[in-house]
Design a protein around this motif. Structure first.
Motif, mmCIF file in Angstrom:
data_model
loop_
_atom_site.group_PDB
_atom_site.id
_atom_site.type_symbol
_atom_site.label_atom_id
_atom_site.label_comp_id
_atom_site.label_asym_id
_atom_site.label_seq_id
_atom_site.Cartn_x
_atom_site.Cartn_y
_atom_site.Cartn_z
ATOM 1 N N TYR A 3 3.821 6.092 -5.364
ATOM 2 C CA TYR A 3 3.670 6.344 -6.805
ATOM 3 C C TYR A 3 2.611 7.412 -7.061
ATOM 4 O O TYR A 3 2.821 8.350 -7.831
ATOM 5 N N ARG A 4 1.482 7.252 -6.374
ATOM 6 C CA ARG A 4 0.370 8.196 -6.587
ATOM 7 C C ARG A 4 0.769 9.624 -6.237
ATOM 8 O O ARG A 4 0.358 10.578 -6.888
ATOM 9 N N GLU A 5 1.566 9.778 -5.192
ATOM 10 C CA GLU A 5 1.944 11.120 -4.756
ATOM 11 C C GLU A 5 2.962 11.767 -5.684
ATOM 12 O O GLU A 5 3.000 12.974 -5.833
ATOM 13 N N VAL A 42 -4.000 4.781 -10.522
ATOM 14 C CA VAL A 42 -3.805 3.484 -9.872
ATOM 15 C C VAL A 42 -4.860 3.276 -8.787
ATOM 16 O O VAL A 42 -5.037 4.115 -7.910
ATOM 17 N N PHE A 43 -5.582 2.167 -8.912
ATOM 18 C CA PHE A 43 -6.546 1.792 -7.878
ATOM 19 C C PHE A 43 -5.939 0.687 -7.026
ATOM 20 O O PHE A 43 -5.224 -0.162 -7.539
ATOM 21 N N PHE A 44 -6.246 0.705 -5.765
ATOM 22 C CA PHE A 44 -5.743 -0.332 -4.863
ATOM 23 C C PHE A 44 -6.918 -0.912 -4.093
ATOM 24 O O PHE A 44 -7.593 -0.211 -3.350
ATOM 25 N N LYS A 79 0.833 -1.195 0.000
ATOM 26 C CA LYS A 79 0.000 0.000 0.000
ATOM 27 C C LYS A 79 0.878 1.260 0.000
ATOM 28 O O LYS A 79 0.611 2.231 -0.705
ATOM 29 N N ALA A 80 1.955 1.201 0.791
ATOM 30 C CA ALA A 80 2.869 2.345 0.873
ATOM 31 C C ALA A 80 3.538 2.599 -0.479
ATOM 32 O O ALA A 80 3.669 3.753 -0.906
#
Lengths: 377, 91
Positions: free
Chosen positions: A217-219, A226-228, A211-212
Protein backbone atom coordinates in the motif's frame (compact mmCIF):
# COMPACT_ATOMS: atom_id res chain seq x y z
CA UNK A 1 17.11 9.61 45.41
CA UNK A 2 18.52 11.38 42.37
CA UNK A 3 19.95 9.62 39.35
CA UNK A 4 23.71 9.82 39.25
CA UNK A 5 24.35 10.47 35.60
CA UNK A 6 21.32 12.00 33.98
CA UNK A 7 19.81 15.46 34.09
CA UNK A 8 16.05 15.50 34.36
CA UNK A 9 14.28 17.08 31.41
CA UNK A 10 10.62 18.06 31.76
CA UNK A 11 7.79 15.81 30.55
CA UNK A 12 6.53 16.62 27.05
CA UNK A 13 3.64 14.16 26.78
CA UNK A 14 0.92 13.92 29.41
CA UNK A 15 -1.71 11.20 29.27
CA UNK A 16 -4.88 11.62 31.32
CA UNK A 17 -6.73 8.38 31.92
CA UNK A 18 -10.09 9.86 32.81
CA UNK A 19 -11.69 6.55 33.77
CA UNK A 20 -11.03 2.83 33.45
CA UNK A 21 -14.68 2.19 32.65
CA UNK A 22 -15.22 1.16 29.04
CA UNK A 23 -18.25 0.02 27.04
CA UNK A 24 -15.97 -2.34 25.11
CA UNK A 25 -14.30 -5.44 26.51
CA UNK A 26 -11.36 -5.88 24.15
CA UNK A 27 -9.35 -8.97 24.88
CA UNK A 28 -6.05 -7.23 24.08
CA UNK A 29 -6.46 -4.28 26.48
CA UNK A 30 -3.23 -3.25 28.21
CA UNK A 31 -5.11 -2.06 31.30
CA UNK A 32 -4.31 -3.97 34.43
CA UNK A 33 -6.24 -7.11 35.25
CA UNK A 34 -7.28 -5.59 38.58
CA UNK A 35 -8.65 -2.38 37.04
CA UNK A 36 -11.87 -2.95 39.00
CA UNK A 37 -9.89 -1.74 42.03
CA UNK A 38 -9.14 1.64 40.41
CA UNK A 39 -11.60 4.28 41.55
CA UNK A 40 -12.47 7.34 39.48
CA UNK A 41 -11.61 9.85 42.17
CA UNK A 42 -10.16 12.78 40.20
CA UNK A 43 -12.45 15.81 40.08
CA UNK A 44 -12.56 18.24 37.18
CA UNK A 45 -10.53 20.71 39.25
CA UNK A 46 -7.92 18.04 39.99
CA UNK A 47 -7.50 17.44 36.24
CA UNK A 48 -7.32 21.21 35.62
CA UNK A 49 -4.54 21.58 38.19
CA UNK A 50 -2.56 18.67 36.74
CA UNK A 51 -2.78 20.22 33.28
CA UNK A 52 -1.74 23.66 34.53
CA UNK A 53 1.25 22.26 36.44
CA UNK A 54 2.41 20.05 33.58
CA UNK A 55 2.04 22.88 31.07
CA UNK A 56 4.06 25.20 33.30
CA UNK A 57 6.87 22.64 33.24
CA UNK A 58 6.85 22.71 29.42
CA UNK A 59 4.57 19.79 28.48
CA UNK A 60 2.97 20.35 25.06
CA UNK A 61 1.17 17.15 24.08
CA UNK A 62 -1.94 16.01 25.92
CA UNK A 63 -3.56 12.62 25.43
CA UNK A 64 -7.04 12.15 26.84
CA UNK A 65 -7.70 8.48 27.24
CA UNK A 66 -9.13 5.77 29.50
CA UNK A 67 -10.84 3.29 29.64
CA UNK A 68 -13.20 5.29 27.52
CA UNK A 69 -12.83 9.06 28.01
CA UNK A 70 -16.24 9.78 26.44
CA UNK A 71 -17.78 8.38 29.64
CA UNK A 72 -16.37 11.27 31.71
CA UNK A 73 -19.01 13.99 32.01
CA UNK A 74 -16.34 16.71 32.29
CA UNK A 75 -14.65 15.76 29.02
CA UNK A 76 -15.66 18.86 27.06
CA UNK A 77 -14.52 21.20 29.81
CA UNK A 78 -11.22 19.33 30.12
CA UNK A 79 -10.62 19.65 26.37
CA UNK A 80 -11.50 23.34 26.49
CA UNK A 81 -9.13 23.96 29.38
CA UNK A 82 -6.34 22.02 27.64
CA UNK A 83 -6.81 24.11 24.53
CA UNK A 84 -6.72 27.36 26.52
CA UNK A 85 -3.45 26.21 28.07
CA UNK A 86 -2.11 25.63 24.52
CA UNK A 87 -1.72 21.89 24.72
CA UNK A 88 -1.97 19.96 21.48
CA UNK A 89 -4.99 17.82 22.34
CA UNK A 90 -5.41 14.18 21.30
CA UNK A 91 -8.55 12.24 22.22
CA UNK A 92 -7.88 8.51 22.31
CA UNK A 93 -11.26 6.86 22.08
CA UNK A 94 -13.28 3.83 21.05
CA UNK A 95 -15.95 6.13 19.61
CA UNK A 96 -18.50 4.33 21.78
CA UNK A 97 -20.10 5.69 24.94
CA UNK A 98 -21.49 9.13 24.12
CA UNK A 99 -24.10 10.57 21.81
CA UNK A 100 -22.66 11.44 18.42
CA UNK A 101 -23.61 15.09 19.00
CA UNK A 102 -20.50 15.35 21.19
CA UNK A 103 -18.24 15.44 18.10
CA UNK A 104 -18.96 19.03 16.98
CA UNK A 105 -18.76 20.11 20.62
CA UNK A 106 -15.30 18.55 20.92
CA UNK A 107 -14.20 20.43 17.81
CA UNK A 108 -15.59 23.66 19.22
CA UNK A 109 -13.78 23.03 22.53
CA UNK A 110 -10.50 23.04 20.57
CA UNK A 111 -9.76 19.34 20.11
CA UNK A 112 -7.06 18.82 17.47
CA UNK A 113 -6.99 15.10 16.84
CA UNK A 114 -9.10 12.03 17.37
CA UNK A 115 -7.34 8.69 17.62
CA UNK A 116 -10.15 6.25 17.00
CA UNK A 117 -9.67 2.58 17.78
CA UNK A 118 -11.10 0.34 15.07
CA UNK A 119 -10.78 -3.41 15.43
CA UNK A 120 -11.92 -4.70 12.08
CA UNK A 121 -13.38 -3.92 8.68
CA UNK A 122 -16.48 -5.95 9.52
CA UNK A 123 -19.15 -6.01 12.18
CA UNK A 124 -18.81 -9.68 13.13
CA UNK A 125 -15.09 -9.51 13.96
CA UNK A 126 -15.55 -6.20 15.79
CA UNK A 127 -18.18 -7.80 18.02
CA UNK A 128 -15.99 -10.85 18.56
CA UNK A 129 -13.08 -8.69 19.79
CA UNK A 130 -15.02 -6.06 21.75
CA UNK A 131 -17.99 -8.12 23.02
CA UNK A 132 -20.20 -5.16 22.08
CA UNK A 133 -22.73 -5.54 19.26
CA UNK A 134 -23.09 -1.81 18.65
CA UNK A 135 -19.38 -1.12 18.46
CA UNK A 136 -18.93 -1.34 14.69
CA UNK A 137 -21.76 0.96 13.68
CA UNK A 138 -21.00 3.44 16.49
CA UNK A 139 -17.38 3.62 15.35
CA UNK A 140 -18.32 4.18 11.72
CA UNK A 141 -20.69 6.99 12.73
CA UNK A 142 -18.03 8.53 14.98
CA UNK A 143 -15.38 8.48 12.24
CA UNK A 144 -17.79 10.11 9.79
CA UNK A 145 -18.73 12.81 12.30
CA UNK A 146 -15.06 13.58 12.97
CA UNK A 147 -14.41 14.21 9.28
CA UNK A 148 -17.61 16.23 8.82
CA UNK A 149 -16.55 18.48 11.67
CA UNK A 150 -12.99 19.00 10.41
CA UNK A 151 -11.25 16.99 13.08
CA UNK A 152 -8.03 15.25 12.18
CA UNK A 153 -8.69 11.51 12.24
CA UNK A 154 -6.15 8.89 13.15
CA UNK A 155 -7.34 5.32 13.06
CA UNK A 156 -5.59 2.97 15.46
CA UNK A 157 -5.98 -0.70 14.76
CA UNK A 158 -4.61 -3.19 17.22
CA UNK A 159 -3.56 -6.36 15.47
CA UNK A 160 -4.02 -9.84 16.88
CA UNK A 161 -4.69 -13.31 15.48
CA UNK A 162 -8.38 -12.32 15.23
CA UNK A 163 -7.90 -9.58 12.63
CA UNK A 164 -4.40 -9.86 11.13
CA UNK A 165 -5.81 -11.43 7.95
CA UNK A 166 -7.92 -8.29 7.40
CA UNK A 167 -5.08 -5.77 7.12
CA UNK A 168 -5.73 -5.04 3.45
CA UNK A 169 -9.45 -4.47 4.08
CA UNK A 170 -8.71 -2.31 7.12
CA UNK A 171 -6.34 -0.10 5.10
CA UNK A 172 -9.01 0.37 2.43
CA UNK A 173 -11.68 1.10 5.01
CA UNK A 174 -9.50 3.69 6.78
CA UNK A 175 -8.96 5.37 3.44
CA UNK A 176 -12.69 5.43 2.68
CA UNK A 177 -13.32 6.97 6.10
CA UNK A 178 -10.87 9.75 5.21
CA UNK A 179 -8.34 8.97 7.93
CA UNK A 180 -5.29 11.23 7.93
CA UNK A 181 -3.18 8.48 9.42
CA UNK A 182 -3.60 4.79 10.08
CA UNK A 183 -1.61 3.12 12.80
CA UNK A 184 -1.49 -0.65 12.51
CA UNK A 185 -0.17 -1.68 15.88
CA UNK A 186 0.65 -5.26 16.62
CA UNK A 187 -0.32 -5.33 20.24
CA UNK A 188 2.17 -5.40 23.04
CA UNK A 189 1.51 -8.02 25.67
CA UNK A 190 0.53 -6.36 28.95
CA UNK A 191 -2.44 -6.68 31.27
CA UNK A 192 -5.37 -8.44 29.59
CA UNK A 193 -3.33 -9.02 26.46
CA UNK A 194 -0.68 -10.97 28.40
CA UNK A 195 -3.40 -12.97 30.14
CA UNK A 196 -4.85 -13.81 26.71
CA UNK A 197 -1.60 -14.17 24.80
CA UNK A 198 -2.22 -17.73 23.69
CA UNK A 199 -5.40 -16.67 21.97
CA UNK A 200 -4.01 -13.46 20.47
CA UNK A 201 -0.45 -13.83 19.25
CA UNK A 202 -0.23 -14.21 15.48
CA UNK A 203 2.37 -16.43 13.84
CA UNK A 204 5.58 -15.13 12.32
CA UNK A 205 4.22 -16.02 8.86
CA UNK A 206 1.00 -14.05 9.42
CA UNK A 207 3.06 -11.10 10.56
CA UNK A 208 5.30 -11.20 7.49
CA UNK A 209 2.26 -11.24 5.22
CA UNK A 210 0.64 -8.32 7.07
CA UNK A 211 3.82 -6.32 6.74
CA UNK A 212 4.05 -7.08 3.01
CA UNK A 213 0.46 -5.91 2.44
CA UNK A 214 1.18 -2.69 4.35
CA UNK A 215 4.35 -2.05 2.35
CA UNK A 216 2.52 -2.70 -0.90
CA UNK A 217 0.00 0.00 0.00
CA UNK A 218 2.74 2.43 1.00
CA UNK A 219 4.59 1.93 -2.28
CA UNK A 220 1.55 2.33 -4.49
CA UNK A 221 -0.54 4.96 -2.76
CA UNK A 222 0.22 7.95 -0.62
CA UNK A 223 -3.22 9.26 0.30
CA UNK A 224 -2.89 8.26 3.90
CA UNK A 225 0.17 7.78 6.06
CA UNK A 226 0.37 4.24 7.44
CA UNK A 227 2.43 3.28 10.47
CA UNK A 228 3.18 -0.33 11.26
CA UNK A 229 4.23 -1.25 14.78
CA UNK A 230 6.04 -4.57 15.00
CA UNK A 231 5.28 -6.78 18.02
CA UNK A 232 8.32 -7.01 20.20
CA UNK A 233 7.87 -10.74 20.85
CA UNK A 234 9.32 -11.37 17.40
CA UNK A 235 12.28 -9.05 17.90
CA UNK A 236 15.75 -9.72 19.29
CA UNK A 237 16.24 -6.29 20.84
CA UNK A 238 13.79 -4.50 23.11
CA UNK A 239 11.95 -1.28 22.33
CA UNK A 240 13.25 1.96 23.86
CA UNK A 241 10.22 1.94 26.10
CA UNK A 242 8.71 5.40 26.73
CA UNK A 243 11.90 6.89 25.29
CA UNK A 244 13.42 6.11 28.67
CA UNK A 245 11.79 5.99 32.11
CA UNK A 246 10.77 9.44 33.34
CA UNK A 247 12.24 11.16 30.29
CA UNK A 248 9.26 12.30 28.21
CA UNK A 249 6.02 10.70 29.25
CA UNK A 250 3.70 11.05 32.25
CA UNK A 251 0.39 9.22 32.79
CA UNK A 252 -2.16 10.12 35.43
CA UNK A 253 -4.63 7.32 36.16
CA UNK A 254 -8.29 7.76 37.22
CA UNK A 255 -7.31 7.70 40.91
CA UNK A 256 -4.67 10.40 40.42
CA UNK A 257 -1.68 8.07 40.54
CA UNK A 258 1.20 9.41 38.47
CA UNK A 259 3.03 6.85 36.33
CA UNK A 260 6.02 6.95 33.93
CA UNK A 261 4.02 4.71 31.59
CA UNK A 262 0.48 3.39 31.33
CA UNK A 263 1.23 0.04 32.94
CA UNK A 264 3.92 1.00 35.47
CA UNK A 265 1.79 0.35 38.53
CA UNK A 266 2.16 -3.36 37.89
CA UNK A 267 5.65 -2.80 39.35
CA UNK A 268 6.47 -3.08 43.06
CA UNK A 269 7.14 0.66 43.43
CA UNK A 270 5.24 3.35 45.32
CA UNK A 271 3.84 5.74 42.77
CA UNK A 272 2.85 9.20 44.05
CA UNK A 273 -0.63 10.68 43.71
CA UNK A 274 -1.22 14.12 42.19
CA UNK A 275 -3.70 14.83 44.97
CA UNK A 276 -0.81 14.78 47.43
CA UNK A 277 2.10 16.19 45.41
CA UNK A 278 2.62 18.69 42.62
CA UNK A 279 3.45 17.35 39.17
CA UNK A 280 6.83 19.01 39.42
CA UNK A 281 7.67 17.35 42.76
CA UNK A 282 6.53 13.98 41.40
CA UNK A 283 8.53 14.29 38.21
CA UNK A 284 11.73 15.63 39.72
CA UNK A 285 11.88 14.32 43.26
CA UNK A 286 9.81 11.16 43.72
CA UNK A 287 11.66 7.92 44.30
CA UNK A 288 9.53 6.06 41.77
CA UNK A 289 10.21 8.46 38.87
CA UNK A 290 13.94 8.50 39.63
CA UNK A 291 14.20 4.75 40.15
CA UNK A 292 15.03 3.78 36.56
CA UNK A 293 16.57 7.04 35.36
CA UNK A 294 20.21 6.75 34.35
CA UNK A 295 21.77 3.28 34.25
CA UNK A 296 23.03 2.58 37.77
CA UNK A 297 20.02 0.28 38.37
CA UNK A 298 21.03 -2.03 35.53
CA UNK A 299 22.20 -5.61 35.91
CA UNK A 300 24.08 -7.67 33.37
CA UNK A 301 23.78 -8.00 30.42
CA UNK A 302 22.51 -4.38 30.26
CA UNK A 303 25.15 -2.78 32.49
CA UNK A 304 28.04 -3.36 30.08
CA UNK A 305 25.97 -3.48 26.88
CA UNK A 306 26.96 -1.02 24.17
CA UNK A 307 23.29 -0.60 23.21
CA UNK A 308 22.08 0.49 26.64
CA UNK A 309 21.87 4.15 25.56
CA UNK A 310 19.67 3.10 22.66
CA UNK A 311 17.01 0.97 24.38
CA UNK A 312 17.59 1.69 28.11
CA UNK A 313 17.29 -2.03 28.80
CA UNK A 314 13.79 -2.15 27.31
CA UNK A 315 10.52 -2.22 29.18
CA UNK A 316 10.52 -2.50 32.98
CA UNK A 317 6.94 -3.81 33.10
CA UNK A 318 7.72 -6.57 30.63
CA UNK A 319 10.90 -7.49 32.54
CA UNK A 320 8.90 -7.75 35.77
CA UNK A 321 5.94 -9.59 34.23
CA UNK A 322 8.12 -12.25 32.61
CA UNK A 323 11.06 -12.59 35.04
CA UNK A 324 9.63 -11.38 38.39
CA UNK A 325 12.61 -9.01 38.70
CA UNK A 326 12.07 -5.48 37.39
CA UNK A 327 15.83 -4.86 37.16
CA UNK A 328 16.35 -7.60 34.57
CA UNK A 329 16.90 -6.88 30.90
CA UNK A 330 13.65 -6.90 28.94
CA UNK A 331 13.52 -10.62 28.00
CA UNK A 332 12.64 -9.71 24.42
CA UNK A 333 16.40 -9.12 24.10
CA UNK A 334 18.22 -12.24 23.00
CA UNK A 335 21.11 -11.32 25.31
CA UNK A 336 18.76 -11.78 28.28
CA UNK A 337 19.07 -14.96 30.31
CA UNK A 338 15.27 -15.09 30.22
CA UNK A 339 14.83 -14.77 26.46
CA UNK A 340 13.55 -18.35 26.37
CA UNK A 341 10.45 -17.18 28.28
CA UNK A 342 9.47 -15.09 25.26
CA UNK A 343 10.32 -17.72 22.66
CA UNK A 344 8.46 -20.41 24.56
CA UNK A 345 5.38 -18.17 24.77
CA UNK A 346 5.52 -17.77 21.00
CA UNK A 347 5.82 -21.54 20.55
CA UNK A 348 3.09 -22.32 23.04
CA UNK A 349 0.59 -19.92 21.49
CA UNK A 350 0.82 -21.58 18.07
CA UNK A 351 -0.80 -24.79 19.25
CA UNK A 352 -3.04 -23.32 21.94
CA UNK A 353 -6.82 -23.32 21.56
CA UNK A 354 -7.38 -21.07 24.59
CA UNK A 355 -10.40 -18.77 24.47
CA UNK A 356 -9.66 -15.15 25.39
CA UNK A 357 -11.08 -13.58 28.53
CA UNK A 358 -13.01 -10.36 27.96
CA UNK A 359 -11.81 -7.26 29.78
CA UNK A 360 -14.76 -6.45 31.99
CA UNK A 361 -15.50 -5.69 35.60
CA UNK A 362 -16.73 -9.17 36.53
CA UNK A 363 -13.66 -10.89 35.10
CA UNK A 364 -11.47 -8.31 36.80
CA UNK A 365 -13.15 -8.90 40.17
CA UNK A 366 -12.77 -12.67 39.74
CA UNK A 367 -9.06 -12.24 39.05
CA UNK A 368 -8.69 -10.06 42.16
CA UNK A 369 -10.58 -12.64 44.25
CA UNK A 370 -8.43 -15.49 42.94
CA UNK A 371 -5.25 -13.59 43.76
CA UNK A 372 -6.50 -12.98 47.29
CA UNK A 373 -7.39 -16.63 47.70
CA UNK A 374 -3.93 -17.65 46.53
CA UNK A 375 -2.17 -15.23 48.86
CA UNK A 376 -4.21 -16.47 51.85
CA UNK A 377 -3.18 -20.08 51.29
CA UNK B 1 4.86 28.76 -4.56
CA UNK B 2 2.21 31.25 -5.64
CA UNK B 3 3.81 34.31 -4.18
CA UNK B 4 0.80 36.57 -3.84
CA UNK B 5 -1.52 34.10 -2.11
CA UNK B 6 -2.20 34.30 1.62
CA UNK B 7 -0.64 31.56 3.70
CA UNK B 8 -1.88 29.97 6.90
CA UNK B 9 -0.72 27.18 9.22
CA UNK B 10 -2.63 23.94 8.51
CA UNK B 11 -5.31 23.68 11.21
CA UNK B 12 -4.21 20.11 12.03
CA UNK B 13 -0.93 21.56 13.28
CA UNK B 14 -0.38 23.99 16.11
CA UNK B 15 2.33 26.66 16.05
CA UNK B 16 3.40 28.39 19.23
CA UNK B 17 6.34 30.01 20.95
CA UNK B 18 7.57 27.90 23.87
CA UNK B 19 9.38 29.83 26.61
CA UNK B 20 10.86 26.64 28.07
CA UNK B 21 12.44 25.74 24.74
CA UNK B 22 13.19 29.33 23.70
CA UNK B 23 11.85 28.73 20.20
CA UNK B 24 8.76 28.29 18.08
CA UNK B 25 7.51 24.71 17.96
CA UNK B 26 5.12 23.06 15.54
CA UNK B 27 2.94 20.43 17.17
CA UNK B 28 1.24 17.51 15.43
CA UNK B 29 -0.20 14.20 16.67
CA UNK B 30 2.20 12.83 19.28
CA UNK B 31 5.06 14.89 17.92
CA UNK B 32 6.82 18.23 17.81
CA UNK B 33 9.27 20.05 15.56
CA UNK B 34 11.48 22.68 17.15
CA UNK B 35 11.85 25.44 14.58
CA UNK B 36 15.09 27.30 14.00
CA UNK B 37 15.02 31.04 14.63
CA UNK B 38 14.46 31.94 10.98
CA UNK B 39 11.90 29.17 10.42
CA UNK B 40 9.98 30.39 13.46
CA UNK B 41 10.02 33.98 12.18
CA UNK B 42 8.63 32.88 8.81
CA UNK B 43 6.03 30.44 10.15
CA UNK B 44 4.69 32.96 12.66
CA UNK B 45 3.84 35.26 9.75
CA UNK B 46 1.75 32.53 8.06
CA UNK B 47 -1.35 33.88 9.74
CA UNK B 48 -3.81 34.04 6.86
CA UNK B 49 -3.06 37.75 6.31
CA UNK B 50 0.37 37.41 4.71
CA UNK B 51 1.59 36.03 1.40
CA UNK B 52 5.06 34.86 0.42
CA UNK B 53 5.75 38.35 -0.95
CA UNK B 54 4.55 40.20 2.12
CA UNK B 55 6.50 37.86 4.42
CA UNK B 56 9.67 38.63 2.44
CA UNK B 57 8.96 42.36 2.66
CA UNK B 58 8.33 42.18 6.41
CA UNK B 59 11.47 40.17 7.13
CA UNK B 60 13.73 42.25 4.86
CA UNK B 61 12.60 45.27 6.82
CA UNK B 62 12.85 43.60 10.24
CA UNK B 63 16.37 42.30 9.73
CA UNK B 64 17.64 44.96 7.27
CA UNK B 65 18.83 42.18 5.00
CA UNK B 66 17.97 42.01 1.29
CA UNK B 67 19.57 38.59 0.83
CA UNK B 68 16.91 36.48 2.54
CA UNK B 69 14.41 36.22 -0.33
CA UNK B 70 15.56 32.86 -1.70
CA UNK B 71 15.82 31.37 1.81
CA UNK B 72 12.25 32.39 2.62
CA UNK B 73 10.93 30.91 -0.63
CA UNK B 74 12.88 27.72 -0.11
CA UNK B 75 11.54 27.33 3.43
CA UNK B 76 7.93 28.06 2.43
CA UNK B 77 8.14 25.50 -0.39
CA UNK B 78 9.43 22.94 2.07
CA UNK B 79 6.77 23.82 4.68
CA UNK B 80 4.06 23.46 2.04
CA UNK B 81 5.37 20.11 0.86
CA UNK B 82 5.20 18.93 4.47
CA UNK B 83 1.64 20.22 4.74
CA UNK B 84 2.59 22.59 7.57
CA UNK B 85 1.09 25.53 5.70
CA UNK B 86 -1.62 25.87 3.08
CA UNK B 87 -3.06 28.68 0.95
CA UNK B 88 -5.65 30.48 3.02
CA UNK B 89 -8.33 30.52 0.32
CA UNK B 90 -8.12 26.76 -0.02
CA UNK B 91 -9.72 26.31 3.37
Amino acid sequence: MKPDNKTISPPLWILLELTHKCPLECTYCYNQLDFANTKDSMTKDDWFRVMEEARAMGAVQLGISGGEPLLNKDLLEIVKKANELKFYTNLITSGVGADISIVPKLKEAGLKTVQLGIQSSDEHTTTLITNNQNAFKDKMAFAKACKENGLQLIINTCITRQNIHQIGDIIEMAERLGANYLEIANIQYYGWALENINALLPTREQLAEAKAITNHYRENRKDMKVFFVVPDYFATRPKACMNGWGSTFLTINPSGVALPCNTANTLPLNFPNVKEYSVEAIWNDSEAFNYFRGDSWMKEPCRTCNEKEKDFGGCRCQAYALTKDMHEADPVCDKSGFHHVVTSKVEESITSDKQPLYRNKINSMNIIANRLARSCK
Amino acid sequence: MQREKFLVVNSHFQLQYEEKQSCYVLLYPEGMVQLSFSAGEIMSLCDGKNSCDSIITALVEKFSNQAIESDVIEFLDEAMSRNWIIYHEAR
